[in-house]
Design a protein around this motif. Structure first.
Motif, PDB file in Angstrom:
ATOM      1  N   ALA A 132       0.813  -1.119   0.085  1.00  0.00           N
ATOM      2  CA  ALA A 132      -0.171  -0.051  -0.060  1.00  0.00           C
ATOM      3  C   ALA A 132       0.897   1.214  -0.122  1.00  0.00           C
ATOM      4  N   PHE A 133       0.293   2.343  -0.488  1.00  0.00           N
ATOM      5  CA  PHE A 133       1.147   3.558  -0.586  1.00  0.00           C
ATOM      6  C   PHE A 133       0.205   4.758  -0.659  1.00  0.00           C
ATOM      7  N   THR A 134       0.445   5.917  -0.314  1.00  0.00           N
ATOM      8  CA  THR A 134      -0.429   7.013  -0.484  1.00  0.00           C
ATOM      9  C   THR A 134       0.259   8.016  -1.125  1.00  0.00           C
ATOM     10  N   LEU A 135      -0.672   8.794  -2.163  1.00  0.00           N
ATOM     11  CA  LEU A 135      -0.368   9.821  -2.834  1.00  0.00           C
ATOM     12  C   LEU A 135      -0.965  11.275  -2.214  1.00  0.00           C
ATOM     13  N   HIS A 136      -0.042  12.164  -2.273  1.00  0.00           N
ATOM     14  CA  HIS A 136      -0.383  13.650  -1.761  1.00  0.00           C
ATOM     15  C   HIS A 136      -0.274  14.392  -3.232  1.00  0.00           C
ATOM     16  N   SER A 137      -1.396  15.003  -3.602  1.00  0.00           N
ATOM     17  CA  SER A 137      -1.162  15.771  -4.898  1.00  0.00           C
ATOM     18  C   SER A 137      -2.045  16.789  -4.864  1.00  0.00           C
ATOM     19  N   THR A 138      -1.878  17.521  -5.757  1.00  0.00           N
ATOM     20  CA  THR A 138      -2.843  18.904  -6.149  1.00  0.00           C
ATOM     21  C   THR A 138      -3.036  18.948  -7.626  1.00  0.00           C
ATOM     22  N   VAL A 139      -4.419  19.436  -7.815  1.00  0.00           N
ATOM     23  CA  VAL A 139      -4.967  19.393  -9.196  1.00  0.00           C
ATOM     24  C   VAL A 139      -5.162  21.058  -9.692  1.00  0.00           C
ATOM     25  N   ASP A 140      -4.839  21.732 -10.827  1.00  0.00           N
ATOM     26  CA  ASP A 140      -5.528  22.621 -11.191  1.00  0.00           C
ATOM     27  C   ASP A 140      -6.828  22.420 -11.918  1.00  0.00           C
ATOM     28  N   GLN A 141      -7.895  22.641 -11.554  1.00  0.00           N
ATOM     29  CA  GLN A 141      -9.100  22.212 -12.424  1.00  0.00           C
ATOM     30  C   GLN A 141      -9.134  22.719 -13.785  1.00  0.00           C
ATOM     31  N   PRO A 142      -9.099  23.956 -13.742  1.00  0.00           N
ATOM     32  CA  PRO A 142      -9.175  24.248 -15.431  1.00  0.00           C
ATOM     33  C   PRO A 142      -8.234  23.809 -16.319  1.00  0.00           C
ATOM     34  N   THR A 143      -7.058  23.238 -16.052  1.00  0.00           N
ATOM     35  CA  THR A 143      -5.947  22.782 -16.924  1.00  0.00           C
ATOM     36  C   THR A 143      -6.130  21.305 -16.920  1.00  0.00           C
TER      37      THR A 143
END
Length: 156
Positions: A132-143
């Motif tokens: 198991a592993f955990t991803l921490h991310s961000t997303v810019d919704q318009p792009t």
């Protein structure tokens, strides 16, 4: 105290040693797994659900340079999601996983996301993989551009 069955004592001792060896082997097989990813998210909305596809690239331990293909079903009112992931290593071996995530809005157009992956196997050296592993991310919704880092442990 006199030992009447020395063979029994030797057998019990040998069994105990073999159990200890198996336990050490099992612990040693699970190894740290970490990496980074840059991706682009696309999809369609059928309210209250968003069907998302994320295509990305990154670098990770045991995968090297890899590509990812992730499909997610997102509950828009709660921003929770479930899906499936495929990671293809530089040599073509594939690592597969299920994923459950939760997003939090950090600005009108940006989401912070935590995704928990459960490794389900794959091909090549990952055929019997678990972990198991955990991803921490961000997303810019318009792009649709996202980036993040993950860590955990796998056994392969």
């Amino acid at each position: 105290m006199k030992i009447r069955h020395p063979r029994f004592v030797v057998l019990v001792a040998a069994f105990a040693v073999s159990l200890g060896t198996v336990a050490v082997s099992a612990v040693a097989a699970e190894t740290p797994f970490k990496g980074t990813v840059d991706a682009v998210e696309t999809g369609r909305i059928e309210f209250p659900t968003r069907f998302l596809v994320r295509e990305g690239t990154g670098t990770a331990t045991y995968l090297g340079r890899y590509t990812e293909h992730i499909t997610m079903v997102i509950n828009l009112p709660t921003l929770s999601s479930t899906g499936a992931a495929t990671f293809t290593a530089a040599n073509g071996d594939i690592l597969t996983a299920t994923v459950a995530g939760q997003a939090t809005r950090t600005s009108p157009t940006t989401l912070s996301i935590v995704e928990n992956y459960t490794v389900t196997g794959g091909t090549g050296r990952f055929a019997d993989a678990t972990g198991a592993f955990t991803l921490h991310s961000t997303v810019d919704q318009p792009t649709g551009i996202s980036s993040g880092a993950f860590s955990g442990a796998i056994d392969h």
